[in-house]
Enzyme design. Structure first.
Site, PDB file in Angstrom:
ATOM      1  N   ARG A   1      97.501  79.305  79.672  1.00 14.79           N
ATOM      2  CA  ARG A   1      97.427  79.588  78.231  1.00 14.79           C
ATOM      3  C   ARG A   1      97.792  78.383  77.387  1.00 14.79           C
ATOM      4  O   ARG A   1      98.449  77.454  77.852  1.00 14.79           O
ATOM      5  CB  ARG A   1      98.402  80.730  77.898  1.00 14.79           C
ATOM      6  CG  ARG A   1      98.123  82.027  78.644  1.00 14.79           C
ATOM      7  CD  ARG A   1      97.816  83.149  77.735  1.00 14.79           C
ATOM      8  NE  ARG A   1      97.250  84.306  78.428  1.00 14.79           N
ATOM      9  CZ  ARG A   1      96.617  85.288  77.802  1.00 14.79           C
ATOM     10  NH1 ARG A   1      96.467  85.251  76.494  1.00 14.79           N
ATOM     11  NH2 ARG A   1      96.118  86.307  78.459  1.00 14.79           N
TER      12      ARG A   1
ATOM     13  N   SER B   1      93.179  92.683  77.310  1.00 18.61           N
ATOM     14  CA  SER B   1      93.589  91.307  77.546  1.00 18.61           C
ATOM     15  C   SER B   1      92.488  90.531  78.268  1.00 18.61           C
ATOM     16  O   SER B   1      91.860  91.054  79.188  1.00 18.61           O
ATOM     17  CB  SER B   1      94.849  91.292  78.395  1.00 18.61           C
ATOM     18  OG  SER B   1      95.854  92.043  77.746  1.00 18.61           O
TER      19      SER B   1
ATOM     20  N   ASP C   1      95.088  88.653  68.116  1.00 15.68           N
ATOM     21  CA  ASP C   1      95.650  89.505  69.170  1.00 15.68           C
ATOM     22  C   ASP C   1      96.281  90.799  68.662  1.00 15.68           C
ATOM     23  O   ASP C   1      96.188  91.814  69.327  1.00 15.68           O
ATOM     24  CB  ASP C   1      96.703  88.708  69.966  1.00 15.68           C
ATOM     25  CG  ASP C   1      97.003  89.313  71.328  1.00 15.68           C
ATOM     26  OD1 ASP C   1      96.059  89.575  72.088  1.00 15.68           O
ATOM     27  OD2 ASP C   1      98.196  89.531  71.636  1.00 15.68           O
TER      28      ASP C   1
ATOM     29  N   TYR D   1     107.541  84.004  81.702  1.00 15.55           N
ATOM     30  CA  TYR D   1     106.131  83.949  81.293  1.00 15.55           C
ATOM     31  C   TYR D   1     105.898  84.644  79.941  1.00 15.55           C
ATOM     32  O   TYR D   1     106.409  85.749  79.709  1.00 15.55           O
ATOM     33  CB  TYR D   1     105.205  84.587  82.354  1.00 15.55           C
ATOM     34  CG  TYR D   1     103.845  84.870  81.766  1.00 15.55           C
ATOM     35  CD1 TYR D   1     102.918  83.844  81.592  1.00 15.55           C
ATOM     36  CD2 TYR D   1     103.522  86.133  81.269  1.00 15.55           C
ATOM     37  CE1 TYR D   1     101.708  84.085  80.959  1.00 15.55           C
ATOM     38  CE2 TYR D   1     102.306  86.374  80.638  1.00 15.55           C
ATOM     39  CZ  TYR D   1     101.400  85.347  80.492  1.00 15.55           C
ATOM     40  OH  TYR D   1     100.217  85.574  79.847  1.00 15.55           O
TER      41      TYR D   1
ATOM     42  N   HIS E   1      96.351  96.329  69.238  1.00  8.09           N
ATOM     43  CA  HIS E   1      95.992  95.124  70.005  1.00  8.09           C
ATOM     44  C   HIS E   1      94.618  94.650  69.527  1.00  8.09           C
ATOM     45  O   HIS E   1      93.623  94.798  70.232  1.00  8.09           O
ATOM     46  CB  HIS E   1      95.973  95.482  71.492  1.00  8.09           C
ATOM     47  CG  HIS E   1      95.880  94.322  72.419  1.00  8.09           C
ATOM     48  ND1 HIS E   1      95.478  94.451  73.731  1.00  8.09           N
ATOM     49  CD2 HIS E   1      96.149  92.997  72.254  1.00  8.09           C
ATOM     50  CE1 HIS E   1      95.500  93.268  74.326  1.00  8.09           C
ATOM     51  NE2 HIS E   1      95.889  92.372  73.453  1.00  8.09           N
TER      52      HIS E   1
ATOM     53  N   ARG F   1     101.732  89.046  82.667  1.00  5.60           N
ATOM     54  CA  ARG F   1     102.521  90.239  82.382  1.00  5.60           C
ATOM     55  C   ARG F   1     102.642  91.081  83.649  1.00  5.60           C
ATOM     56  O   ARG F   1     101.756  91.065  84.495  1.00  5.60           O
ATOM     57  CB  ARG F   1     101.857  91.065  81.282  1.00  5.60           C
ATOM     58  CG  ARG F   1     102.054  90.506  79.868  1.00  5.60           C
ATOM     59  CD  ARG F   1     101.447  91.402  78.804  1.00  5.60           C
ATOM     60  NE  ARG F   1     100.004  91.478  78.923  1.00  5.60           N
ATOM     61  CZ  ARG F   1      99.338  92.467  79.498  1.00  5.60           C
ATOM     62  NH1 ARG F   1      99.994  93.523  79.947  1.00  5.60           N
ATOM     63  NH2 ARG F   1      98.032  92.450  79.587  1.00  5.60           N
TER      64      ARG F   1
ATOM     65  N   CYS G   1      89.552  89.735  77.263  1.00  2.27           N
ATOM     66  CA  CYS G   1      88.213  90.294  77.096  1.00  2.27           C
ATOM     67  C   CYS G   1      87.533  89.795  75.822  1.00  2.27           C
ATOM     68  O   CYS G   1      86.553  90.373  75.367  1.00  2.27           O
ATOM     69  CB  CYS G   1      88.261  91.810  77.104  1.00  2.27           C
ATOM     70  SG  CYS G   1      88.632  92.475  78.738  1.00  2.27           S
TER      71      CYS G   1
ATOM     72  N   LYS H   1     104.098  91.157  72.465  1.00  6.19           N
ATOM     73  CA  LYS H   1     103.701  92.478  72.939  1.00  6.19           C
ATOM     74  C   LYS H   1     104.872  93.468  72.842  1.00  6.19           C
ATOM     75  O   LYS H   1     104.684  94.640  72.505  1.00  6.19           O
ATOM     76  CB  LYS H   1     103.160  92.403  74.371  1.00  6.19           C
ATOM     77  CG  LYS H   1     101.844  91.600  74.494  1.00  6.19           C
ATOM     78  CD  LYS H   1     100.884  91.999  73.465  1.00  6.19           C
ATOM     79  CE  LYS H   1      99.430  91.655  73.613  1.00  6.19           C
ATOM     80  NZ  LYS H   1      98.894  90.540  74.254  1.00  6.19           N
TER      81      LYS H   1
HETATM   82  P1  GTP Z   1      94.322  87.983  75.496  1.00  5.28           P
HETATM   83  O1  GTP Z   1      94.907  86.774  74.877  1.00  5.28           O
HETATM   84  O2  GTP Z   1      94.717  88.153  76.933  1.00  5.28           O
HETATM   85  O3  GTP Z   1      94.591  89.236  74.716  1.00  5.28           O
HETATM   86  O4  GTP Z   1      92.724  87.736  75.627  1.00  5.28           O
HETATM   87  P2  GTP Z   1      91.525  87.772  74.557  1.00  5.28           P
HETATM   88  O5  GTP Z   1      91.048  89.168  74.364  1.00  5.28           O
HETATM   89  O6  GTP Z   1      91.890  87.012  73.337  1.00  5.28           O
HETATM   90  O7  GTP Z   1      90.353  87.026  75.359  1.00  5.28           O
HETATM   91  P3  GTP Z   1      89.719  85.568  75.141  1.00  5.28           P
HETATM   92  O8  GTP Z   1      88.989  85.446  73.848  1.00  5.28           O
HETATM   93  O9  GTP Z   1      90.761  84.561  75.430  1.00  5.28           O
HETATM   94  O10 GTP Z   1      88.634  85.553  76.301  1.00  5.28           O
HETATM   95  C1  GTP Z   1      88.964  85.747  77.650  1.00  5.28           C
HETATM   96  C2  GTP Z   1      87.854  85.282  78.541  1.00  5.28           C
HETATM   97  O11 GTP Z   1      86.636  85.954  78.212  1.00  5.28           O
HETATM   98  C3  GTP Z   1      87.568  83.786  78.411  1.00  5.28           C
HETATM   99  O12 GTP Z   1      87.414  83.220  79.688  1.00  5.28           O
HETATM  100  C4  GTP Z   1      86.273  83.732  77.632  1.00  5.28           C
HETATM  101  O13 GTP Z   1      85.511  82.612  77.965  1.00  5.28           O
HETATM  102  C5  GTP Z   1      85.575  85.042  78.011  1.00  5.28           C
HETATM  103  N1  GTP Z   1      84.716  85.523  76.895  1.00  5.28           N
HETATM  104  C6  GTP Z   1      85.090  85.679  75.607  1.00  5.28           C
HETATM  105  N2  GTP Z   1      84.045  86.090  74.830  1.00  5.28           N
HETATM  106  C7  GTP Z   1      82.989  86.207  75.665  1.00  5.28           C
HETATM  107  C8  GTP Z   1      81.619  86.602  75.475  1.00  5.28           C
HETATM  108  O14 GTP Z   1      81.162  86.923  74.374  1.00  5.28           O
HETATM  109  N3  GTP Z   1      80.838  86.610  76.577  1.00  5.28           N
HETATM  110  C9  GTP Z   1      81.318  86.265  77.822  1.00  5.28           C
HETATM  111  N4  GTP Z   1      80.474  86.316  78.840  1.00  5.28           N
HETATM  112  N5  GTP Z   1      82.597  85.874  78.035  1.00  5.28           N
HETATM  113  C10 GTP Z   1      83.422  85.851  76.976  1.00  5.28           C
HETATM  114  C1  SPV Z   2      97.634  89.735  76.717  1.00 10.17           C
HETATM  115  O1  SPV Z   2      97.854  89.804  77.930  1.00 10.17           O
HETATM  116  O2  SPV Z   2      97.036  90.641  76.087  1.00 10.17           O
HETATM  117  C2  SPV Z   2      98.043  88.541  75.960  1.00 10.17           C
HETATM  118  C3  SPV Z   2      98.898  87.571  76.628  1.00 10.17           C
HETATM  119  O3  SPV Z   2      97.707  88.404  74.801  1.00 10.17           O
HETATM  120  S1  SPV Z   2     100.531  88.103  76.724  1.00 10.17           S
HETATM  121  O4  SPV Z   2     101.287  87.515  75.614  1.00 10.17           O
HETATM  122  O5  SPV Z   2     101.056  87.604  77.994  1.00 10.17           O
HETATM  123  O6  SPV Z   2     100.607  89.524  76.627  1.00 10.17           O
HETATM  124 MN    MN Z   3      96.396  90.150  74.096  1.00  7.89          MN
END
Ligand code: GTP
Ligand code: SPV
Ligand code: MN
Length: 590
Positions: free
Chosen positions: A374, A248, A277, A197, A226, A69, A250, A206
């Site tokens: 992704r 994002s 999400d 993207y 979110h 983004r 996290c 979003k």
């Molecule tokens: P978006 O799709 O961007 O909104 O991201 P998201 O909030 O869904 O994050 P996602 O669950 O994909 O995790 C992002 C990164 O954080 C990954 O590389 C995970 O491995 C890492 N991660 C997720 N949960 C944990 C956790 O409990 N501990 C640690 N250390 N890392 C974590």
């Molecule tokens: C984020 O960035 O929070 C996502 C991926 O979930 S995107 O669809 O690119 O916003």
């Molecule tokens: Mn997201």
């Protein structure tokens, strides 16, 4: 495909502007999707993966300058600048239309205009909302088909209503100097140019389901957040639902799909995924908050996803999935990313498309997959998808959880003292930036409710809307918590094991909601007593736990300065309730 006058009129206008050679309506049929996949493989837009191992799965590579983004090029084009607020980029709508139409004009020449009717939320549910996205990208069509409900049914359910969101996407030249993601909340319109993207171009996600929908929600008395939504089933078969907002990359997808640690599994605990999400949240007939996931698939971060960290996500990507910017294993024609396993493929194609020896390449410190690579996977593939996923009514929330990446300061978990204090806790969230958006990674920034890049109106009004919702909910309001899985030790290693073990924290949260467990009151809120976080079956010491539950008043005093500075941006739009909460925090820290 429709007689809807407002749709037909807009499409005529768009055709005249974009001058496509051909126009194709996306009807939602499997035959059409199959044909488009075939066409995308012929043009090189998609690479067909090993169909024995990954049936119906494909790989796509975006342009190298188009991998995340772009917040600096995302605009809220409200008529009054004030209504976009201090945290959004603003452009005058008249000027924006003129500029964008100038960039897009004639750009479908020699190309096909795909018309995608889509629904956010189950088709026909009173809480769902429709959109039409036009695009010249088959990749966008095929991703939208996974991420939303597309096709004829959407138009039938919409009838002659004008309540739908207009979305114009044009790839143009993928010129990052002319890339714009613009939202016109007062016109229910989104225009996105010069990107291909995900978050910039899958306009239902979003752009609509957060930026436009948050504005609609404020006007109509509901919330677009979110947030992931998950259900925890206890051994008695009772289910409690939690929504959690993390910025994002996290941990939302990971938490939403978590597999309980063995100790909990043996006792009969289960976790069910409703969403990973976005949550659309309303007050139900019973006066409680109910949450719906408006999406139909997961656009998840690939790196770090593996058999141990998130087996459910991995299983979800085994069929019907489009991978973006991951590495290709040439020997097996399958995909690879950092953190999938410890064996990068020798015969690899890195995410930008060059052949490399993956072992040597990664040993030199290069990444085979882009950090924001992704997968786009259908929600129904998920082994732990909730029975309630397709219910337009949603699930009742017991708790709302905020969280971010903080190496220090924020404890593993704490509970707010009230709804308004919880809104304060959400509003002061701060987190280290990630690769999900372009720009520096690892810089701590304020990201209220994980909505900084996604709130479609003035953030001060958004805080006021939260306060207002709390008044309506009264004692039926869910309890509000904050978590931080990302505290690090002196060497920078994460202290808390995270992932499945996060259930131990959710367990405490549920117990707090049920009034079954006591807590320690601190300056920032209620923190667990060390013995109340269940560590059964986990090699993690009580001392280490005590360490990450600690609230360091000196660090929090410094935090207060940052909050004051941040709050200063909102001027008189900052609700008095939040200034009072800040005063209380300051007082508590004395
Ligand atoms: P978006 O799709 O961007 O909104 O991201 P998201 O909030 O869904 O994050 P996602 O669950 O994909 O995790 C992002 C990164 O954080 C990954 O590389 C995970 O491995 C890492 N991660 C997720 N949960 C944990 C956790 O409990 N501990 C640690 N250390 N890392 C974590
Ligand atoms: C984020 O960035 O929070 C996502 C991926 O979930 S995107 O669809 O690119 O916003
Ligand atoms: Mn997201």
């Amino acid at each position: 495909m429709t007689q809807n006058k407002s749709i037909l009129a807009w499409l005529e206008e768009m055709k005249a502007l974009m001058t496509p050679d051909e126009v194709v309506w996306i009807d939602g049929s499997q035959e059409q999707i199959d044909a488009l996949r075939k066409q995308a493989c012929e043009s090189g837009e998609l690479i067909k993966l090993n169909q024995d191992i990954l049936p119906d799965c494909y790989l796509h590579r975006t342009a190298v300058n188009d991998v995340a983004r772009v917040e600096a090029r995302t605009f809220i084009c409200a008529r009054e600048k004030e209504n976009a607020g201090p945290t959004n980029n603003w452009m005058d709508p008249k000027e924006a239309y003129e500029m964008l139409y100038g960039i897009a004009k004639g750009r479908y020449k020699g190309r096909t205009m795909y018309i995608i009717p889509y629904s956010m939320g189950p088709v026909g549910s009173p809480f769902s909302k429709a959109g039409i996205e036009i695009t010249d990208s088959i990749y966008v069509v095929l991703n939208m088909e996974i991420m939303t409900r597309v096709g004829k049914d959407v138009l039938e359910a919409l009838g002659d209503s004008n309540d739908w969101v207009r979305g114009l996407h044009a790839k143009c030249d993928i010129d990052d100097e002319k890339r714009y993601i613009c939202h016109f909340p007062e016109d229910n319109t989104i225009i996105s140019v010069n990107s291909g993207y995900g978050g910039n171009v899958l306009l239902g996600k979003k752009c609509f389901a957060l930026r436009i929908a948050s504005f609609q929600g404020k006007n109509e008395g509901w919330m677009a957040e979110h947030m992931l939504i998950l259900g925890i089933e206890n051994p008695q078969g009772e289910k409690k639902y939690i929504a959690a907002a993390f910025p994002s990359a996290c941990g939302k997808t990971n938490l939403a799909m978590l597999i309980p640690p063995e100790y909990y599994r043996n006792k009969g605990y289960k976790v069910w995924t409703v969403g990973d999400d976005i949550a659309w949240i309303r007050i139900g007939e019973d006066g409680r908050l109910w949450a719906v996931n408006p999406e139909n698939g997961f656009f998840g971060v690939a790196p770090g996803t593996n058999e141990k960290s998130n087996p459910n996500a991995l299983a979800t990507t085994k069929k019907g999935t489009i991978f973006t910017n991951v590495a290709l294993n040439k020997d097996t024609n399958t995909v690879w990313w950092e953190g999938l396993d410890k064996n990068p493929p020798v015969n690899a194609v890195e995410w930008k498309g060059s052949d490399v020896n993956g072992v040597e390449y990664t040993a030199e410190g290069n990444k085979l997959a882009h950090p924001n690579s992704r997968f786009t996977a259908p929600a129904i593939n998920c082994p732990c998808i909730s029975d309630e996923f397709n219910s337009g009514k949603g699930v009742p929330l017991s708790a709302i959880v905020f969280g971010g990446r903080r190496a220090k300061t924020a404890p593993l978990v704490y509970q707010s003292r009230s709804w308004n204090h919880g809104v304060f806790v959400g509003s002061i969230m701060a987190s280290e930036t990630t690769a999900a958006a372009t720009g520096a990674v690892g810089v701590v920034r304020r990201d209220p409710m994980a909505m900084l890049p996604f709130c479609g109106y003035h953030m001060g009004d958004y805080f006021a809307h939260w306060i207002e919702m709390g008044k309506k909910l009264g004692d039926k309001a869910p309890k509000i918590f904050n978590v931080n899985w990302f505290r690090t030790d002196d060497e920078g290693h994460f202290i808390w094991p995270g992932f499945g073990d996060n259930l131990r924290v959710l367990d405490w949260i549920i117990k707090r909601c049920e009034g079954k467990v006591d807590a320690n009151e601190t300056a920032i809120g209620y923190v667990p007593k060390v013995d109340d976080i269940n560590l059964e079956g986990l090699d993690f010491s009580r001392d280490a736990l005590a360490g990450i539950l600690e609230v360091d008043n000196a660090l929090w005093s410094a935090e207060v300065d940052g909050i004051e500075e941040f709050y200063g941006k909102f001027g008189d739009k900052l609700p008095a309730e939040l200034s009072e909460q800040l005063a209380t925090l300051k007082n508590n820290l004395k």
